[in-house]
Enzyme design. Structure first.
Site, PDB file in Angstrom:
ATOM      1  N   CYS A   2       0.864  -1.182   0.000  1.00 21.01           N
ATOM      2  CA  CYS A   2       0.000   0.000   0.000  1.00 21.01           C
ATOM      3  C   CYS A   2       0.904   1.238   0.000  1.00 21.01           C
ATOM      4  O   CYS A   2       2.102   1.150   0.139  1.00 21.01           O
ATOM      5  CB  CYS A   2      -0.859   0.033   1.267  1.00 21.01           C
ATOM      6  SG  CYS A   2      -1.821  -1.451   1.505  1.00 21.01           S
ATOM      7  N   ARG A  27       1.432   1.858  -5.959  1.00 18.34           N
ATOM      8  CA  ARG A  27       1.652   0.858  -4.899  1.00 18.34           C
ATOM      9  C   ARG A  27       0.357   0.144  -4.511  1.00 18.34           C
ATOM     10  O   ARG A  27       0.373  -0.858  -3.793  1.00 18.34           O
ATOM     11  CB  ARG A  27       2.246   1.519  -3.653  1.00 18.34           C
ATOM     12  CG  ARG A  27       3.602   2.156  -3.830  1.00 18.34           C
ATOM     13  CD  ARG A  27       4.059   2.813  -2.542  1.00 18.34           C
ATOM     14  NE  ARG A  27       4.208   1.825  -1.498  1.00 18.34           N
ATOM     15  CZ  ARG A  27       5.321   1.134  -1.279  1.00 18.34           C
ATOM     16  NH1 ARG A  27       6.371   1.330  -2.050  1.00 18.34           N
ATOM     17  NH2 ARG A  27       5.405   0.242  -0.316  1.00 18.34           N
ATOM     18  N   TRP A  73      -3.811  -1.579  -1.127  1.00 22.62           N
ATOM     19  CA  TRP A  73      -3.749  -2.807  -1.916  1.00 22.62           C
ATOM     20  C   TRP A  73      -4.217  -3.878  -0.944  1.00 22.62           C
ATOM     21  O   TRP A  73      -3.463  -4.302  -0.064  1.00 22.62           O
ATOM     22  CB  TRP A  73      -2.331  -3.086  -2.405  1.00 22.62           C
ATOM     23  CG  TRP A  73      -2.242  -4.380  -3.149  1.00 22.62           C
ATOM     24  CD1 TRP A  73      -1.861  -5.602  -2.659  1.00 22.62           C
ATOM     25  CD2 TRP A  73      -2.559  -4.613  -4.520  1.00 22.62           C
ATOM     26  NE1 TRP A  73      -1.925  -6.561  -3.623  1.00 22.62           N
ATOM     27  CE2 TRP A  73      -2.357  -5.980  -4.786  1.00 22.62           C
ATOM     28  CE3 TRP A  73      -3.009  -3.807  -5.553  1.00 22.62           C
ATOM     29  CZ2 TRP A  73      -2.580  -6.551  -6.033  1.00 22.62           C
ATOM     30  CZ3 TRP A  73      -3.232  -4.372  -6.800  1.00 22.62           C
ATOM     31  CH2 TRP A  73      -3.011  -5.727  -7.032  1.00 22.62           C
ATOM     32  N   ASN A  99       0.768  -0.336   6.229  1.00 23.42           N
ATOM     33  CA  ASN A  99       1.160  -1.112   5.052  1.00 23.42           C
ATOM     34  C   ASN A  99       1.812  -2.371   5.570  1.00 23.42           C
ATOM     35  O   ASN A  99       2.771  -2.314   6.332  1.00 23.42           O
ATOM     36  CB  ASN A  99       2.156  -0.323   4.193  1.00 23.42           C
ATOM     37  CG  ASN A  99       2.666  -1.162   3.016  1.00 23.42           C
ATOM     38  OD1 ASN A  99       1.975  -2.087   2.582  1.00 23.42           O
ATOM     39  ND2 ASN A  99       3.852  -0.862   2.542  1.00 23.42           N
ATOM     40  N   GLY A 100       1.260  -3.539   5.223  1.00 27.92           N
ATOM     41  CA  GLY A 100       1.851  -4.802   5.665  1.00 27.92           C
ATOM     42  C   GLY A 100       0.761  -5.792   6.029  1.00 27.92           C
ATOM     43  O   GLY A 100      -0.384  -5.656   5.611  1.00 27.92           O
ATOM     44  N   GLU A 485       6.577 -21.136 -20.224  1.00 26.00           N
ATOM     45  CA  GLU A 485       6.515 -19.784 -19.642  1.00 26.00           C
ATOM     46  C   GLU A 485       7.638 -18.912 -20.174  1.00 26.00           C
ATOM     47  O   GLU A 485       7.436 -17.745 -20.513  1.00 26.00           O
ATOM     48  CB  GLU A 485       6.560 -19.875 -18.115  1.00 26.00           C
ATOM     49  CG  GLU A 485       6.662 -18.549 -17.383  1.00 26.00           C
ATOM     50  CD  GLU A 485       5.496 -17.599 -17.639  1.00 26.00           C
ATOM     51  OE1 GLU A 485       4.475 -18.022 -18.227  1.00 26.00           O
ATOM     52  OE2 GLU A 485       5.625 -16.414 -17.288  1.00 26.00           O
ATOM     53  N   LYS A 489       7.147 -15.380 -22.187  1.00 30.25           N
ATOM     54  CA  LYS A 489       7.802 -14.123 -21.788  1.00 30.25           C
ATOM     55  C   LYS A 489       8.519 -13.498 -22.981  1.00 30.25           C
ATOM     56  O   LYS A 489       8.404 -12.326 -23.257  1.00 30.25           O
ATOM     57  CB  LYS A 489       8.801 -14.395 -20.649  1.00 30.25           C
ATOM     58  CG  LYS A 489       8.190 -14.701 -19.313  1.00 30.25           C
ATOM     59  CD  LYS A 489       7.670 -13.496 -18.591  1.00 30.25           C
ATOM     60  CE  LYS A 489       6.213 -13.199 -18.644  1.00 30.25           C
ATOM     61  NZ  LYS A 489       5.175 -14.139 -18.448  1.00 30.25           N
ATOM     62  N   GLU A 492       6.022 -12.237 -25.778  1.00 28.92           N
ATOM     63  CA  GLU A 492       5.071 -11.152 -25.482  1.00 28.92           C
ATOM     64  C   GLU A 492       5.760  -9.812 -25.258  1.00 28.92           C
ATOM     65  O   GLU A 492       5.126  -8.774 -25.401  1.00 28.92           O
ATOM     66  CB  GLU A 492       4.183 -11.501 -24.293  1.00 28.92           C
ATOM     67  CG  GLU A 492       4.852 -11.534 -22.953  1.00 28.92           C
ATOM     68  CD  GLU A 492       3.826 -11.756 -21.827  1.00 28.92           C
ATOM     69  OE1 GLU A 492       2.711 -11.225 -21.886  1.00 28.92           O
ATOM     70  OE2 GLU A 492       4.178 -12.493 -20.895  1.00 28.92           O
ATOM     71  N   HIS A 508       9.917 -35.179 -32.579  1.00 31.82           N
ATOM     72  CA  HIS A 508       8.653 -35.402 -33.310  1.00 31.82           C
ATOM     73  C   HIS A 508       8.248 -34.167 -34.117  1.00 31.82           C
ATOM     74  O   HIS A 508       7.074 -33.892 -34.298  1.00 31.82           O
ATOM     75  CB  HIS A 508       7.549 -35.775 -32.317  1.00 31.82           C
ATOM     76  CG  HIS A 508       7.894 -36.970 -31.502  1.00 31.82           C
ATOM     77  ND1 HIS A 508       7.734 -38.265 -31.955  1.00 31.82           N
ATOM     78  CD2 HIS A 508       8.470 -37.076 -30.274  1.00 31.82           C
ATOM     79  CE1 HIS A 508       8.168 -39.117 -31.025  1.00 31.82           C
ATOM     80  NE2 HIS A 508       8.617 -38.431 -30.009  1.00 31.82           N
ATOM     81  N   LYS A 607      -3.003  -5.787 -19.320  1.00 27.13           N
ATOM     82  CA  LYS A 607      -2.626  -6.479 -18.075  1.00 27.13           C
ATOM     83  C   LYS A 607      -3.716  -7.455 -17.658  1.00 27.13           C
ATOM     84  O   LYS A 607      -3.443  -8.498 -17.106  1.00 27.13           O
ATOM     85  CB  LYS A 607      -2.370  -5.467 -16.953  1.00 27.13           C
ATOM     86  CG  LYS A 607      -1.877  -6.089 -15.656  1.00 27.13           C
ATOM     87  CD  LYS A 607      -0.584  -6.866 -15.845  1.00 27.13           C
ATOM     88  CE  LYS A 607      -0.164  -7.636 -14.619  1.00 27.13           C
ATOM     89  NZ  LYS A 607       0.916  -8.597 -14.895  1.00 27.13           N
TER      90      LYS A 607
END
Ligand code: AGP
Length: 612
Positions: A2, A27, A73, A99-100, A485, A489, A492, A508, A607
């Site tokens: 946050c 944040r 957040w 924050n935490g 993955e 990356k 994209e 194959h 996103k």
């Protein structure tokens, strides 16, 4: 994470707070609020973006020269007006922003309830402000002393700023494992989660250290003490960064910042869920359903993109550790192929945003079929989080870069804990192996730091292959989904066509593609299939392919055959993906930068894909 902002001095505080929150919005941005001291404590807070708060505050124009602000957040309690910070004591004298994560908030809340405290929100933060009030009124002590007494009871990570109607020109700030910076002005103090909102007011700052408290009174010298009340000499530093650099924590892109955050975000994901010393794991969200989940006929894991890749690793983990049948489905396929889903199935959704349309629709379909729906999500209170029967948040913090990095490894961490919990529930994991898993998991953050320290070498390899038009990623076992993955990356963010394949599948078909222009990234850390991977590397070399191998530290055979190698620390096989993906994230990042691509907002991508 946050964003916190606070001010005590001689200027009108609300514009300082609101401008600071706008600087800190990256944040966290699901709700925001301020508290201003003007004889009385006035609190203005609401769900939504900071701009909505700005509009509301500007219509009220609160007076006052002391205040605190927060952009949230969510970690405990979904985003809404009540759960937004600041939170206040029952007597509305004390206001606090945090924050935490307070791990023992449930225990503290019950103890305070027994003393007559009533809570308005679902947050862990509100427990803390009531605890401070309890100490202040019970022992008739100052705000500073009551904060120190309260923090001795708290387990977790926190950065807090507190103010009190009885001491209107005072701010008390404290931190443990979450950042706080103090800005030094002329007869004024600023406090913030990072220096971003401070730089336009002052260049002189003090970074509060862990278990330190700052006592800030306008017109008086800065006081910093340890939690044991021992005065500390503040280390005043000069800020020399530009604003946009500060938002990225000094990194050139959010993606690189988020790659480097992974040791901390994995630790945050496991906080309160894993204790290798005492030998326990705990997934609160799973507790009420653990029996039904452990006895399920089948688990279906669904998601899109990187989340689907995490799901594949989840399949390997759960079948390996819990011996339960697992299927992994693209959400877009699951929702349309008329699948067989029964009430004794469990459907697990993986989603960073919690808003992916295909995943949401697939879950609604599964819910109609009576399956238990479990969510593994990053954004608290998101649509997917809200329709699931149960779930666990991955606590990775806001992921701004479109390419998923820290949320992927946080998903893997959570899936590993889930597989362990299921395996224990089903009696499939022997105590010795259980303790080894916990120990190895707890060592992952430091092992990732070890890999991140090799970034310069990875950057050199990126320079060698940055002009390729194609790339092949090969892996076996747990490393096969990592190969997928890594390929995602690369394609994209650098727009190089890349494919991931099971290494054995190369014969194959894909082997026809290999020539001197084809870089082949081989995940060669496997313990159990090392010789097979070795022969795959030999097959590629025999066709003049360029081999970049990800190997375990100390490897000799595959390293000697490779054109380039990246060595990573060893771990037990189920945890390998948490390490082997890191070099691939860095490799794709540096290639994309060298190609002049917009790394944080790649072309054509969003996103969160909230449309079909
Ligand atoms: C991966 O880097 C992309 N950001 C994308 O594939 C993403 O993983 C996918 O759109 C799913 O998003 P979600 O995790 O928010 O549901």
């Amino acid at each position: 994470m946050c964003g916190i902002i606070a001010y005590v001095g001689n200027k009108k505080v609300s514009p300082i707070l609101l401008n600071g929150l706008q600087r800190l919005e990256y944040r966290g941005y699901d709700s925001a609020g301020i508290a201003v001291m003007n004889g009385d404590l006035s609190v203005i807070k609401k769900k939504g973006k900071v701009q909505e708060l700005v509009d509301l505050v500007e219509s009220i124009q609160p007076e006052g020269i002391t205040g605190i602000g927060h952009t949230r957040w969510a970690t405990h309690g979904e985003p809404n007006d009540v759960n937004a910070h600041p939170h206040t004591s029952t007597d509305n004298k004390i206001a606090l922003v945090h924050n935490g994560i307070i791990e023992n908030c449930d225990t503290l809340r019950e103890a305070l309830r027994k003393l007559g405290h009533e809570f308005k929100s679902e947050t862990d933060t509100e427990v803390l402000v009531h605890l401070i009030q309890e100490y202040k009124t019970r022992y008739k002590v100052s705000l500073e002393e009551s904060v120190l007494m309260a923090l001795k009871r708290v387990i977790g990570a926190y950065a807090i700023v507190v103010m009190d109607k009885d001491e209107p020109d005072l701010l008390v700030a404290a931190r443990k494992a979450s950042p706080l910076v103090i800005g030094l002005g002329k007869n004024e103090f600023f406090v913030a989660s990072d220096a971003t909102p401070l730089i336009e007011h002052t260049k002189e700052v003090v970074y509060l250290q862990d278990e330190e408290v700052a006592v800030l009174r306008s017109g008086q010298p800065l006081q910093i003490k340890s939690f044991q009340n021992i005065p500390q000499n503040p280390d005043i530093v000069e800020l020399d960064m530009k604003i946009e650099e500060l938002e990225k924590g000094g990194f050139p892109h959010f993606m690189l910042k988020e790659i480097h955050q992974q040791p901390d975000t994995i630790a945050d994901c496991m906080r309160g869920r894993l204790n290798p010393i005492e030998g326990w794991t705990r997934l609160g969200g799973m507790e009420p359903f653990k029996d039904r989940m452990a006895k399920a006929n089948r688990l279906i894991i669904t998601g899109c993109g990187t989340s689907w890749h995490a799901g594949l690793i989840g399949e390997y983990l759960i079948e390996d550790l819990a011996r339960m049948p697992v299927e992994v489905e693209y959400a877009s396929e699951l929702r349309y192929r008329n699948p067989i889903i029964n009430p004794n199935d469990v459907v697990i959704a993986l989603s960073q945003s919690g808003e992916t349309a295909d995943t949401l629709a697939a879950l609604q379909h599964a819910k109609e079929k009576g399956a238990l729906i479990y969510g593994i999500v990053n954004v608290v209170g998101s649509s997917i989080a809200r329709i699931t029967d149960a779930g666990s948040y991955i606590h990775a913090g806001p992921e701004i870069g479109v390419a998923s990095t820290k949320s992927f490894t946080a998903q893997l961490s959570l899936l590993t804990l889930l597989a362990i919990q299921l395996g224990r529930e089903r009696g499939e994991i022997h105590r010795d192996y259980y303790l080894k898993l916990l120990k190895e998991l707890s060592e992952i953050p430091n092992k990732i730091r070890n890999i991140l320290a090799k970034e310069e070498g990875i950057k050199k390899i990126a320079a060698k292959i940055k002009n390729s038009t194609n790339a092949l990623y090969l892996g076996r076992g747990y490393n096969f989904p990592v190969a997928l993955e890594g390929a995602l990356k690369l394609k994209e963010i650098s727009y190089i066509h890349a494919e991931g394949y099971p290494a054995a599948e190369m014969k194959h078909g894909p082997i026809a593609l290999i020539d001197e222009n084809m870089p082949v990234i081989v995940m060669a850390t496997n313990l159990s299939a090392y010789d097979k991977i070795l022969s795959n590397v030999q097959e590629v070399k025999a066709r003049k392919g360029t081999v970049i191998s990800i190997v375990t530290e100390g490897d000799k055979k595959i390293k000697s055959l490779s054109d380039f190698s990246i060595e990573i620390p060893t771990t037990i096989e189920p945890l390998t993906p948490l390490l082997s993906v890191i070099p691939l994230q860095l490799l794709s990042y540096h290639i994309a930068v060298m190609r002049g691509c917009n790394v944080d907002q790649p072309r054509n991508l969003a996103k969160s894909v909230t449309v079909e």
